[in-house]
Design a protein around this motif. Structure first.
Motif, mmCIF file in Angstrom:
data_model
loop_
_atom_site.group_PDB
_atom_site.id
_atom_site.type_symbol
_atom_site.label_atom_id
_atom_site.label_comp_id
_atom_site.label_asym_id
_atom_site.label_seq_id
_atom_site.Cartn_x
_atom_site.Cartn_y
_atom_site.Cartn_z
ATOM 1 N N GLY A 123 -11.296 -10.680 13.535
ATOM 2 C CA GLY A 123 -11.910 -10.225 14.773
ATOM 3 C C GLY A 123 -13.412 -10.353 14.827
ATOM 4 N N ARG A 124 -14.031 -10.754 13.733
ATOM 5 C CA ARG A 124 -15.485 -10.875 13.723
ATOM 6 C C ARG A 124 -15.932 -12.198 14.333
ATOM 7 N NH1 ARG A 124 -17.381 -10.935 8.253
ATOM 8 N NH2 ARG A 124 -15.267 -11.540 7.704
ATOM 9 N N TRP A 125 -17.174 -12.191 14.814
ATOM 10 C CA TRP A 125 -17.808 -13.387 15.348
ATOM 11 C C TRP A 125 -18.987 -13.769 14.464
ATOM 12 C CZ3 TRP A 125 -16.533 -16.492 19.467
ATOM 13 C CH2 TRP A 125 -15.519 -16.029 20.310
ATOM 14 N N LEU A 126 -19.136 -15.069 14.224
ATOM 15 C CA LEU A 126 -20.238 -15.577 13.410
ATOM 16 C C LEU A 126 -21.086 -16.545 14.223
ATOM 17 C CD1 LEU A 126 -18.249 -16.488 10.173
ATOM 18 C CD2 LEU A 126 -19.397 -14.321 10.686
ATOM 19 N N VAL A 143 -24.362 -15.869 10.309
ATOM 20 C CA VAL A 143 -24.819 -14.532 10.693
ATOM 21 C C VAL A 143 -23.696 -13.841 11.441
ATOM 22 C CG1 VAL A 143 -26.538 -13.199 11.961
ATOM 23 C CG2 VAL A 143 -27.192 -15.358 10.881
ATOM 24 N N ASP A 144 -23.364 -12.624 11.037
ATOM 25 C CA ASP A 144 -22.332 -11.829 11.704
ATOM 26 C C ASP A 144 -22.918 -11.268 12.996
ATOM 27 O OD1 ASP A 144 -20.478 -9.902 12.545
ATOM 28 O OD2 ASP A 144 -19.797 -9.539 10.502
ATOM 29 N N ILE A 145 -22.417 -11.737 14.150
ATOM 30 C CA ILE A 145 -22.923 -11.288 15.451
ATOM 31 C C ILE A 145 -21.868 -10.480 16.197
ATOM 32 C CG2 ILE A 145 -24.549 -13.206 15.686
ATOM 33 C CD1 ILE A 145 -22.492 -14.553 17.552
ATOM 34 N N THR A 146 -20.913 -9.905 15.454
ATOM 35 C CA THR A 146 -19.821 -9.162 16.083
ATOM 36 C C THR A 146 -20.356 -8.035 16.955
ATOM 37 O OG1 THR A 146 -18.479 -9.646 14.136
ATOM 38 C CG2 THR A 146 -17.666 -7.944 15.639
ATOM 39 N N HIS A 147 -21.311 -7.270 16.436
ATOM 40 C CA HIS A 147 -21.849 -6.141 17.192
ATOM 41 C C HIS A 147 -22.508 -6.617 18.481
ATOM 42 C CE1 HIS A 147 -23.455 -2.175 17.941
ATOM 43 N NE2 HIS A 147 -24.689 -2.649 17.977
ATOM 44 N N MET A 148 -23.261 -7.720 18.401
ATOM 45 C CA MET A 148 -23.906 -8.263 19.588
ATOM 46 C C MET A 148 -22.879 -8.730 20.615
ATOM 47 S SD MET A 148 -26.899 -10.483 17.701
ATOM 48 C CE MET A 148 -27.270 -11.336 19.231
ATOM 49 N N LYS A 149 -21.808 -9.366 20.145
ATOM 50 C CA LYS A 149 -20.768 -9.841 21.052
ATOM 51 C C LYS A 149 -20.101 -8.669 21.763
ATOM 52 C CE LYS A 149 -19.025 -13.476 21.401
ATOM 53 N NZ LYS A 149 -19.178 -14.588 22.383
ATOM 54 N N ARG A 150 -19.827 -7.609 21.013
ATOM 55 C CA ARG A 150 -19.181 -6.441 21.620
ATOM 56 C C ARG A 150 -20.089 -5.782 22.646
ATOM 57 N NH1 ARG A 150 -16.457 -4.205 15.989
ATOM 58 N NH2 ARG A 150 -14.700 -5.668 15.986
ATOM 59 N N GLN A 151 -21.391 -5.734 22.340
ATOM 60 C CA GLN A 151 -22.327 -5.184 23.305
ATOM 61 C C GLN A 151 -22.357 -6.037 24.579
ATOM 62 O OE1 GLN A 151 -26.054 -4.868 21.095
ATOM 63 N NE2 GLN A 151 -25.872 -2.649 21.144
ATOM 64 N N ALA A 152 -22.363 -7.362 24.391
ATOM 65 C CA ALA A 152 -22.377 -8.263 25.548
ATOM 66 C C ALA A 152 -21.108 -8.111 26.375
ATOM 67 C CB ALA A 152 -22.537 -9.710 25.077
ATOM 68 N N GLU A 153 -19.954 -7.989 25.695
ATOM 69 C CA GLU A 153 -18.690 -7.811 26.409
ATOM 70 C C GLU A 153 -18.675 -6.494 27.176
ATOM 71 O OE1 GLU A 153 -15.827 -8.145 23.337
ATOM 72 O OE2 GLU A 153 -16.038 -10.328 23.130
ATOM 73 N N ALA A 154 -19.224 -5.437 26.535
ATOM 74 C CA ALA A 154 -19.269 -4.135 27.209
ATOM 75 C C ALA A 154 -20.167 -4.201 28.442
ATOM 76 C CB ALA A 154 -19.775 -3.067 26.244
ATOM 77 N N LEU A 155 -21.309 -4.897 28.307
ATOM 78 C CA LEU A 155 -22.206 -5.045 29.443
ATOM 79 C C LEU A 155 -21.553 -5.852 30.550
ATOM 80 C CD1 LEU A 155 -24.950 -4.759 30.810
ATOM 81 C CD2 LEU A 155 -25.731 -6.753 29.516
ATOM 82 N N GLU A 156 -20.874 -6.932 30.171
ATOM 83 C CA GLU A 156 -20.200 -7.752 31.171
ATOM 84 C C GLU A 156 -19.122 -6.947 31.888
ATOM 85 O OE1 GLU A 156 -18.417 -12.274 31.593
ATOM 86 O OE2 GLU A 156 -18.657 -11.386 29.613
ATOM 87 N N HIS A 157 -18.387 -6.122 31.125
ATOM 88 C CA HIS A 157 -17.362 -5.275 31.733
ATOM 89 C C HIS A 157 -17.989 -4.272 32.697
ATOM 90 C CE1 HIS A 157 -13.656 -2.950 32.110
ATOM 91 N NE2 HIS A 157 -14.372 -1.854 31.853
#
Length: 375
Positions: A123-126, A143-157
């Motif tokens: 489930g992680r994004w790199l 670079v593990d960007i999972t947290h950034m991706k989740r933040q972006a998805e939450a913002l998009e939602h």
């Protein structure tokens, strides 16, 4: 003869000592390099010119823990990826395994430093970046960007939810306008028709009272609907300065989520927004379009924001084309970054994550400055 044999023996002894010393120094240098990269928080891997493993750090092995058993000096990275695909380590490869591998190999064979994202099975994004080394090999960064991706998805939602609420409110106000104003118009129309007939003084007085009440009710309805319509954009995007006229805006950002955020924010504020993925596309779109304002990310593939701004400003000077205001949108907000963008010709620099009130303020200031220069 004895002297010759003695000299030959001394030469062999010296050569052997030199080789041994060189090997010891090489092992020490490698140990120091490994110790240095092992403390890095990002995954790092070194490959030779044939794409075979030379060296990798601890974080790289942790990131790809499902494939770490395959790492060995001399083994090909592509073979590791192929086995990882077989194991199901890369969700985006499912159903298109050979195509995915071919795309990945093409990037590995042409390591330009352009960044791309990779999703792994847990489930992680790199974020992956690969560059050519001076000896023809490759150095890779993970670079593990999972947290950034989740933040972006939450913002998009959240923005999608706000957009849906905005749309629902617009439809509700339109329905209310129809349901309230239609009967009011009917009442007022009938009263005008009634007033045109012969009425007794008492009847005419009653008709006048009805007409006055209907007009007062119409004013109340108009005020409520106008208030609701004026409240639509602030509710969707937060309190922000008013843009005095609809603007045609070009936004350049290599991240699709960022482009969507900019579109939603500015469309809610009444702007007509076009987006592109890099600086080269921004310059081409600017040449072919009549844009009121440009929004420019800094770090983009093909051509970055500073490069694009410089090219636009140079062409404006050479052709006499009116100057288009440019605002930089970037996570890079140091004094050096701001100085560089200003020197290139930017009219503002807004940091990410973007706040709509700050962006609209910067846009308004840039447009006012442009108008002052034009006059």
């Amino acid at each position: 003869m004895a002297v010759g044999r003695l000299l030959a023996w001394a030469a062999r002894l010296f050569d052997g000592s030199a080789v041994a010393q060189a090997r010891a120094e090489a092992r020490l240098a490698e140990a120091r390099l490994r110790a240095a990269i092992d403390v890095l928080p990002e995954g790092v891997v070194f490959l030779d010119a044939q794409g075979r493993y030379i060296l990798w750090n601890r974080r790289y092995a942790e990131i790809y823990h499902r494939s770490a058993d395959l790492f060995a000096p001399g083994e090909r990275l592509m073979d590791t990826l192929r086995e990882g695909v077989r194991r199901g380590d890369y969700p985006d490869a499912v159903g298109r395994e050979e195509e995915w591998l071919a795309e990945r190999e093409a990037k590995l064979l042409n390591p330009t430093g352009e960044r791309h994202e990779q999703k792994i099975a847990d489930g992680r994004w790199l974020m992956i970046e690969e560059r050519r080394t001076s000896d023809g090999g490759v150095i890779g960064l993970r670079v593990d960007i999972t947290h950034m991706k989740r933040q972006a998805e939450a913002l998009e939602h959240a923005l999608a939810h706000a957009e849906a609420a905005h749309r629902a409110k617009t439809e509700f106000l339109a329905d209310m306008s129809h349901e309230l104003r239609t009967p009011l118009n009917g009442v007022l129309g009938l009263l005008r028709a009634l007033e045109a007939t012969e009425l007794s003084p008492r009847q005419r007085a009653l008709a006048a009272e009805i007409a006055a009440s209907a007009r007062q009710l119409d004013q109340i309805v108009t005020g409520l609907l106008d208030y609701g319509e004026a409240d639509l954009a602030p509710e969707a995007v937060g309190p922000a300065p008013d843009i005095e006229r609809p603007l045609k805006v070009l936004a350049a950002d290599d991240n699709p989520t960022n482009r969507k955020v900019i579109e939603l924010m500015l469309e809610a504020a009444g702007c007509d927004v076009a987006t592109v993925e890099n600086g080269a596309e921004a310059v081409a779109a600017w040449r072919g379009g009549d844009f009121d304002l440009l929004l420019m990310d800094l770090r983009m593939p093909v051509a970055g924001g500073v490069e694009a701004i410089r090219e636009i400003r140079a062409e404006e000077r050479a052709t006499g084309r009116p100057r288009t205001p440019v605002i930089v949108l970037s996570a890079n907000t140091s004094p050096e970054d701001r100085a560089a963008t200003a020197a290139a010709g930017a009219d503002g620099h807004v940091g990410k994550p973007i706040r709509i009130d700050e962006l609209l303020t910067a846009m308004q200031a840039a447009l006012q400055l442009q108008a002052a220069h034009a006059s």
